[in-house]
Structures are given as C-alpha cells and as structure tokens.
Design an enzyme around this catalytic site. Structure first.
Site, PDB file in Angstrom:
ATOM      1  N   ASP A 244      21.921  42.111  34.417  1.00 47.64           N
ATOM      2  CA  ASP A 244      21.406  40.758  34.688  1.00 47.64           C
ATOM      3  C   ASP A 244      20.771  40.705  36.087  1.00 47.64           C
ATOM      4  O   ASP A 244      19.692  40.139  36.272  1.00 47.64           O
ATOM      5  CB  ASP A 244      22.560  39.747  34.573  1.00 47.64           C
ATOM      6  CG  ASP A 244      22.049  38.326  34.591  1.00 47.64           C
ATOM      7  OD1 ASP A 244      21.245  37.993  33.694  1.00 47.64           O
ATOM      8  OD2 ASP A 244      22.422  37.562  35.501  1.00 47.64           O
ATOM      9  N   LYS A 248      16.639  40.178  37.344  1.00 45.94           N
ATOM     10  CA  LYS A 248      16.134  39.311  38.422  1.00 45.94           C
ATOM     11  C   LYS A 248      15.319  40.146  39.420  1.00 45.94           C
ATOM     12  O   LYS A 248      14.257  39.724  39.891  1.00 45.94           O
ATOM     13  CB  LYS A 248      17.302  38.628  39.131  1.00 45.94           C
ATOM     14  CG  LYS A 248      18.070  37.684  38.224  1.00 45.94           C
ATOM     15  CD  LYS A 248      19.272  37.082  38.908  1.00 45.94           C
ATOM     16  CE  LYS A 248      20.112  36.312  37.892  1.00 45.94           C
ATOM     17  NZ  LYS A 248      21.297  35.686  38.418  1.00 45.94           N
TER      18      LYS A 248
END
Ligand SMILES: NC(=O)c1ccc[n+]([C@@H]2O[C@H](COP(=O)([O-])OP(=O)(O)OC[C@H]3O[C@@H](n4cnc5c(N)ncnc54)[C@H](OP(=O)(O)O)[C@@H]3O)[C@@H](O)[C@H]2O)c1
Length: 381
Positions: A244, A248
């Site tokens: 995750d 980003k």
C-alpha cells in the site's frame, strides 16, 4: 445563484467507509455548497461491488429520498446498497457509466459528470471506467490508488484523456488522505521549482508500529496491539507487506515524471515470505519468531542515536519503501502515533525542506479531501 450556477452529477463507485462518509458529507452540505459556490451537486448513481442504484431526476433532487438513503447508510450496521429500492445487479462497472453518459447526452442541459472512485476495485476494473469518462470530456476524482498504479502506458493514456496537465482528473487523497501532498508537488512544479525527492511515512499503521518498537515493545506485541486497536487491515500482512505504501510512492514517482512500474518499487516487507501462506491466526502465532530480529535492529539504530521509521523515498528515477534509520532528533525521528509526515526537497526548499504533517487516513478525512477535489474540478467545469 442565477445564471452562473452549474450542475455537477456524481457517479460514485464504492460504498464502504469513505463512500458512505462522502455521501453524508455531500448530502448534508449540498444546499450550502450551492448557496456559496453556485455548484449544484447531484448524486446520479451509487455503485458497490455487485449493485448499482441509479437515481432518477426526482430522487436525485429530493432531499427526502437522499435523507432516507443517508439514514440507512449511517445505521448501525449500515444498510447495503442492494437493500435500497431501485437497486439492481450491475452488468459491469463500465455499463453503469455508459447508462449515465447516455442520460447526460439525452438531457442535454450542459451538466458535468464526475466519476468518483472511492472503491477498493482493481486497476483493470476502474481504469477503463475513469478513462471512458475522461475521453467523453467528463471528470474523475479518485481515492482509490489502484487505477494510477497500472501499466505506465495505461496511466499515460488516462492522463492524456484528462487533458493537458491532467486538469479533469484529481487524486489528492490517494496519498496521505486529505493532506496536501499531490497538490503541493503540482504547485511546486507549476512554480517551476524542481522536486528532487519526496520522503514520507505514508502508513499510520507502520508509524504506530515503529513508535512502539522504539518504546521497547516487542515486534509481535506491537503488531498485536495495532490489530486490536483496529489500525491494521483484518489481515495485518496487508499493511506489513508495504505494498500500500509502495502504491503511494509510485503515484508520487509518476507525478515526478518517472516511468516506473509497481514491480520496480523496492519494497521491504516486515515479515518473511515463509509466513505469507499461513492463515491469519497462524500468522499472528508465528510473529514472536521475528522479535529478536527487530529488537536487534532497534538496538543497532539506538547505538547510532537513531530510530527506525518505515519510509517511502521517491525521486524521479527511483522509488523504495522500507525501514530506515533516522536521527532521533529529526522530524521523522520525533514523529509519534499514527500521523503521516512528508518532506519535499526541491531546488528552492533545499537546505530547509518543506514539510507536511498530520493524520493521513480515516474515512471522514478522506471523504473531505474527495469533496475538495470534486469542488476544485467543479469550479472550473
Ligand atoms: N479509509 C481510508 O482512510 C482511506 C484513505 C485514503 C484512500 N483510501 C482508499 O479509498 C478507497 C475506499 O476505502 P474504504 O476505506 O472506504 O474501503 P472499504 O470500506 O473496504 O470499501 C470499499 C468499497 O469498494 C466497493 N467495491 C469493490 N469493488 C467494486 C467495484 N468493482 N465497483 C464498485 N465498488 C466496488 C466495495 O463494495 P462492497 O461493499 O460490495 O464490498 C466497498 O463498498 C480504497 O481504495 C482505499 O484505499 C482510503
């Protein structure tokens, strides 16, 4: 608001925590937004993984109907979309958009349509939906990172469809929720500054974990605590694996002009591959075997006057995420709790970098950032 008002219709994918918070925020504030900005926000469709609810002209405008839906979505437990009158099993996500684009053309009243992706759907599902809306001259706002992390060719096509400077596509909340991260980079770029590096802690869960390790708590205990407090996903490996954070980082790297793919991001997972196939209880039970390793790393850092932080380091050429030793007396070293901290190094902010700090997750905060993106687009629509 007279002649300068404009109608902006929302087709929202995702009715989870962020989706429901956004529906509430828009519904409760629509008349204030109209009075202040002349922007008439109307929900036209709500979509979850299986269901779609198309709102016709009457229900899209009726405060009673929207209030009824809102009460259901905010009930405990929340009502599902499929339980609402008029909800249908969707043939596909693209077909929901096609129906709404057809109606928009038939209405022919100059309304604008915004695809709002607050779903957890994959890039293969959502990228075609977003690109289709953009190619039709419409708009898109994303909290979902995945459509921005697919193959670089798809990413570039999507940006090209959004128009020069990606001006019909916004995705502020994909990195740091409502914190101004994407907009800071674009503002620096617009000002002809050169962004050399963005460094950040982009996971509240991993920020919590490293601050507990620093406090002398064992690795297994720190993961257990984070899970019990609801800071982790149901399977903590979804956080500990670093993917995750890597998404980003990739979004930022691409914003800086890189052509990297997700597979090119160097990712340090905070558990070994052997533990990947265990069930969740088995994984939790196996964690104490990692305690000595992480205690050793914490001690080694402490001997150098440093602490561990899970950092993303992004430049136009490279992208890595993992545990780093940082000086205890530095902005990252002083960071406690679940806040995100992002440091921008640029030609102008070189000796003294530009820093953004604050909570970088949470359904309500993320929904507020999505609404700000929608209104940012609507103002120029
Ligand atoms: N929560 C945060 O703090 C935060 C912060 C920044 C960004 N985000 C991003 O925002 C998105 C939503 O987060 P969340 O916390 O609301 O997640 P969530 O509670 O897990 O909700 C995800 C929603 O996506 C729906 N969905 C899955 N596949 C879909 C599809 N093909 N079409 C339409 N809807 C689909 C799910 O439908 P079902 O209900 O039918 O399963 C569910 O309603 C995620 O991409 C997340 O990464 C979240």
């Amino acid at each position: 608001m007279g002649g300068s008002s404009r109608v902006v219709e929302l087709v929202q994918y995702g009715m989870g925590g962020v989706g429901r918070a956004l529906f509430g925020l828009v519904t409760r504030n629509a008349s204030d937004i109209y009075n202040r900005l002349g922007i008439d926000l109307r929900y036209r469709a709500l979509v979850d993984s299986r269901t779609a609810l198309h709102l016709d002209e009457n229900s899209a405008l009726s405060p009673q109907h929207l209030g009824h839906l809102l009460a259901g979505f905010q009930a405990n437990p929340p009502e599902r979309l499929k339980d609402q009158a008029g909800a249908v099993e969707k043939p596909s996500d693209l077909s929901v958009l096609a129906t709404e684009l057809d109606r928009l053309r038939r209405d022919d009243r100059g309304a604008r349509l915004v695809v709002v992706d607050v779903s957890g759907a994959s890039e293969t599902i959502m990228e075609p939906v977003i690109s289709a809306a953009l190619r039709q001259g419409q708009y898109a706002v994303l909290a979902n990172k995945r459509p921005l992390c697919g193959p670089i060719a798809d990413y570039r096509q999507m940006l090209a469809a959004a128009g020069t400077g990606a001006n019909r596509l916004r995705y502020e909340t994909t990195v740091g929720a409502a914190l101004p991260v994407i907009s800071t980079v674009t503002a620096l770029q617009d000002a002809q500054d050169r962004v050399f590096q963005v460094n950040g802690t982009f996971s509240g869960t991993l920020a919590y974990l490293t601050s507990r390790l620093e406090a002398g708590v064992s690795y297994s205990q720190a993961v257990r605590e984070a899970k019990e407090k609801g800071f982790t996903e149901p399977d903590p490996r979804d956080d500990l694996g670093g993917v995750d954070v890597a998404r980003k980082a990739l979004i930022l790297a691409r914003l800086l002009g890189s052509s990297l793919e997700l597979k090119d991001v160097q990712i340090e997972a905070l558990y070994p591959a052997e533990l990947a196939d265990l069930d969740i209880p088995g994984f939790m039970e196996s964690l104490p075997q990692l305690d000595a390793e992480y205690a050793g790393r914490v001690e080694e850092a402490a001997r150098e006057g440093k602490v561990l932080r899970y950092l993303a380091t992004v430049t136009p050429e490279s992208c890595r995420v993992g545990l780093e030793k940082v000086a205890k007396d530095s902005p990252f070293g002083r960071l406690q709790g679940t806040n995100n901290l992002i440091v921008f190094r640029t030609a102008r902010y070189d000796q003294s970098p530009l820093i953004v700090q604050g909570p970088g997750a949470g359904a309500e905060l993320t929904a507020s950032g999505v609404l700000a993106d929608i209104l940012g687009l609507a103002r120029r629509a």
